[in-house]
Design an enzyme around this catalytic site. Structure first.
Site, PDB file in Angstrom:
ATOM      1  N   PRO A   9      -7.569  -2.647 -13.092  1.00 11.08           N
ATOM      2  CA  PRO A   9      -7.032  -3.829 -12.421  1.00 11.08           C
ATOM      3  C   PRO A   9      -6.695  -3.597 -10.954  1.00 11.08           C
ATOM      4  O   PRO A   9      -6.236  -2.527 -10.570  1.00 11.08           O
ATOM      5  CB  PRO A   9      -5.776  -4.165 -13.215  1.00 11.08           C
ATOM      6  CG  PRO A   9      -5.405  -2.916 -13.924  1.00 11.08           C
ATOM      7  CD  PRO A   9      -6.690  -2.191 -14.173  1.00 11.08           C
ATOM      8  N   ASN A  10      -6.987  -4.611 -10.183  1.00 11.28           N
ATOM      9  CA  ASN A  10      -6.705  -4.702  -8.754  1.00 11.28           C
ATOM     10  C   ASN A  10      -7.587  -3.803  -7.886  1.00 11.28           C
ATOM     11  O   ASN A  10      -7.493  -3.856  -6.662  1.00 11.28           O
ATOM     12  CB  ASN A  10      -5.222  -4.436  -8.446  1.00 11.28           C
ATOM     13  CG  ASN A  10      -4.344  -5.500  -9.053  1.00 11.28           C
ATOM     14  OD1 ASN A  10      -4.595  -6.690  -8.885  1.00 11.28           O
ATOM     15  ND2 ASN A  10      -3.328  -5.082  -9.789  1.00 11.28           N
ATOM     16  N   ARG A  17      -5.721  -3.712   0.050  1.00 12.69           N
ATOM     17  CA  ARG A  17      -4.484  -3.109  -0.446  1.00 12.69           C
ATOM     18  C   ARG A  17      -3.985  -2.063   0.548  1.00 12.69           C
ATOM     19  O   ARG A  17      -4.707  -1.652   1.440  1.00 12.69           O
ATOM     20  CB  ARG A  17      -4.710  -2.483  -1.820  1.00 12.69           C
ATOM     21  CG  ARG A  17      -5.066  -3.530  -2.866  1.00 12.69           C
ATOM     22  CD  ARG A  17      -5.234  -2.919  -4.216  1.00 12.69           C
ATOM     23  NE  ARG A  17      -3.920  -2.563  -4.773  1.00 12.69           N
ATOM     24  CZ  ARG A  17      -3.769  -1.867  -5.891  1.00 12.69           C
ATOM     25  NH1 ARG A  17      -4.814  -1.438  -6.559  1.00 12.69           N
ATOM     26  NH2 ARG A  17      -2.571  -1.590  -6.343  1.00 12.69           N
ATOM     27  N   TYR A  22      -4.420   3.750  -0.735  1.00 16.16           N
ATOM     28  CA  TYR A  22      -5.738   3.502  -1.310  1.00 16.16           C
ATOM     29  C   TYR A  22      -6.898   3.704  -0.343  1.00 16.16           C
ATOM     30  O   TYR A  22      -8.051   3.639  -0.754  1.00 16.16           O
ATOM     31  CB  TYR A  22      -5.795   2.077  -1.883  1.00 16.16           C
ATOM     32  CG  TYR A  22      -4.692   1.830  -2.876  1.00 16.16           C
ATOM     33  CD1 TYR A  22      -4.720   2.444  -4.121  1.00 16.16           C
ATOM     34  CD2 TYR A  22      -3.609   1.019  -2.563  1.00 16.16           C
ATOM     35  CE1 TYR A  22      -3.693   2.242  -5.040  1.00 16.16           C
ATOM     36  CE2 TYR A  22      -2.588   0.811  -3.469  1.00 16.16           C
ATOM     37  CZ  TYR A  22      -2.629   1.422  -4.703  1.00 16.16           C
ATOM     38  OH  TYR A  22      -1.625   1.230  -5.597  1.00 16.16           O
ATOM     39  N   ASN A  69     -10.907   5.031 -13.544  1.00 14.65           N
ATOM     40  CA  ASN A  69      -9.690   4.814 -12.781  1.00 14.65           C
ATOM     41  C   ASN A  69      -9.008   3.632 -13.455  1.00 14.65           C
ATOM     42  O   ASN A  69      -9.346   2.487 -13.183  1.00 14.65           O
ATOM     43  CB  ASN A  69      -9.998   4.497 -11.318  1.00 14.65           C
ATOM     44  CG  ASN A  69      -8.738   4.318 -10.492  1.00 14.65           C
ATOM     45  OD1 ASN A  69      -7.670   4.081 -11.044  1.00 14.65           O
ATOM     46  ND2 ASN A  69      -8.870   4.400  -9.186  1.00 14.65           N
ATOM     47  N   ALA A  72      -3.275   0.475 -12.846  1.00  6.45           N
ATOM     48  CA  ALA A  72      -1.931   0.345 -13.421  1.00  6.45           C
ATOM     49  C   ALA A  72      -1.918   0.560 -14.925  1.00  6.45           C
ATOM     50  O   ALA A  72      -0.880   0.926 -15.492  1.00  6.45           O
ATOM     51  CB  ALA A  72      -1.354  -1.025 -13.078  1.00  6.45           C
ATOM     52  N   HIS A  95      -7.785   8.782  -9.597  1.00  8.92           N
ATOM     53  CA  HIS A  95      -6.870   7.889  -8.887  1.00  8.92           C
ATOM     54  C   HIS A  95      -7.034   8.127  -7.392  1.00  8.92           C
ATOM     55  O   HIS A  95      -7.134   9.281  -6.957  1.00  8.92           O
ATOM     56  CB  HIS A  95      -5.415   8.134  -9.292  1.00  8.92           C
ATOM     57  CG  HIS A  95      -5.165   7.826 -10.726  1.00  8.92           C
ATOM     58  ND1 HIS A  95      -5.022   6.545 -11.198  1.00  8.92           N
ATOM     59  CD2 HIS A  95      -5.074   8.648 -11.803  1.00  8.92           C
ATOM     60  CE1 HIS A  95      -4.842   6.593 -12.503  1.00  8.92           C
ATOM     61  NE2 HIS A  95      -4.873   7.852 -12.894  1.00  8.92           N
ATOM     62  N   ARG A 102       4.464   9.145  -6.220  1.00  6.36           N
ATOM     63  CA  ARG A 102       4.806   7.749  -5.942  1.00  6.36           C
ATOM     64  C   ARG A 102       6.019   7.331  -6.760  1.00  6.36           C
ATOM     65  O   ARG A 102       6.820   8.165  -7.169  1.00  6.36           O
ATOM     66  CB  ARG A 102       3.582   6.872  -6.211  1.00  6.36           C
ATOM     67  CG  ARG A 102       2.456   7.201  -5.211  1.00  6.36           C
ATOM     68  CD  ARG A 102       1.318   6.255  -5.256  1.00  6.36           C
ATOM     69  NE  ARG A 102       1.758   4.886  -4.992  1.00  6.36           N
ATOM     70  CZ  ARG A 102       0.980   3.835  -5.169  1.00  6.36           C
ATOM     71  NH1 ARG A 102      -0.253   3.974  -5.609  1.00  6.36           N
ATOM     72  NH2 ARG A 102       1.418   2.626  -4.913  1.00  6.36           N
TER      73      ARG A 102
END
Length: 141
Positions: A9-10, A17, A22, A69, A72, A95, A102
């Site tokens: 996702p995303n 982003r 990223y 990957n 989330a 990732h 993080r």
């Protein structure tokens, strides 16, 4: 050699982003770079924001190896973990950012124990190293 690459996702929003975490590459850039850097590999690319679609893709996968990957879902999806556990092929987690440096909730990783190796924190280089790892391991089988 056929390698499937799943983007969670995303990841379709890469390039928009936070570049600190990223990088500035888009998802298409990452895929094109992999094709450029590994001409001997046939890639199957898949991206979804939906957990069930990712699980269905994993369960129906026809490839020699997998780079995933989970985005989330790394931190939340036992279902994706279980799907990964059931397939018997070489699996590598990727990732773009270092999830262990993080937010605390990102340090939870449900997939790390059902993959052969993990690469993280190096943006595109994480994908490159994952693919090189698979190519090296598969050549020595």
């Amino acid at each position: 050699m056929k390698i499937a690459v799943i983007h969670g996702p995303n990841l379709n929003m890469l390039g928009k982003r936070d570049p600190k975490h990223y990088g500035s590459l888009t998802l298409s850039d990452i895929e094109n770079n992999l094709k450029r850097d590994f001409k001997e590999v046939e890639f199957i690319f898949f991206q979804s924001n939906h957990e069930g679609a990712i699980i269905d893709f994993i369960q129906n996968l026809k490839a020699d190896a997998l780079i995933i990957n989970p985005g989330a879902y790394t931190h939340t999806s036992i279902a994706i973990r279980d799907a990964l556990e059931t397939i018997e092929l070489f699996k590598v987690e990727v990732h773009l950012s270092n999830i262990y440096e993080r937010e605390d909730f990102r340090k939870i990783n449900y997939v790390k124990d059902v993959v052969n190796q993990s690469f993280y924190g190096k943006k595109y280089e994480s994908y490159y190293e994952a693919c090189q790892y698979i190519v090296d391991k598969m050549m020595n089988l």
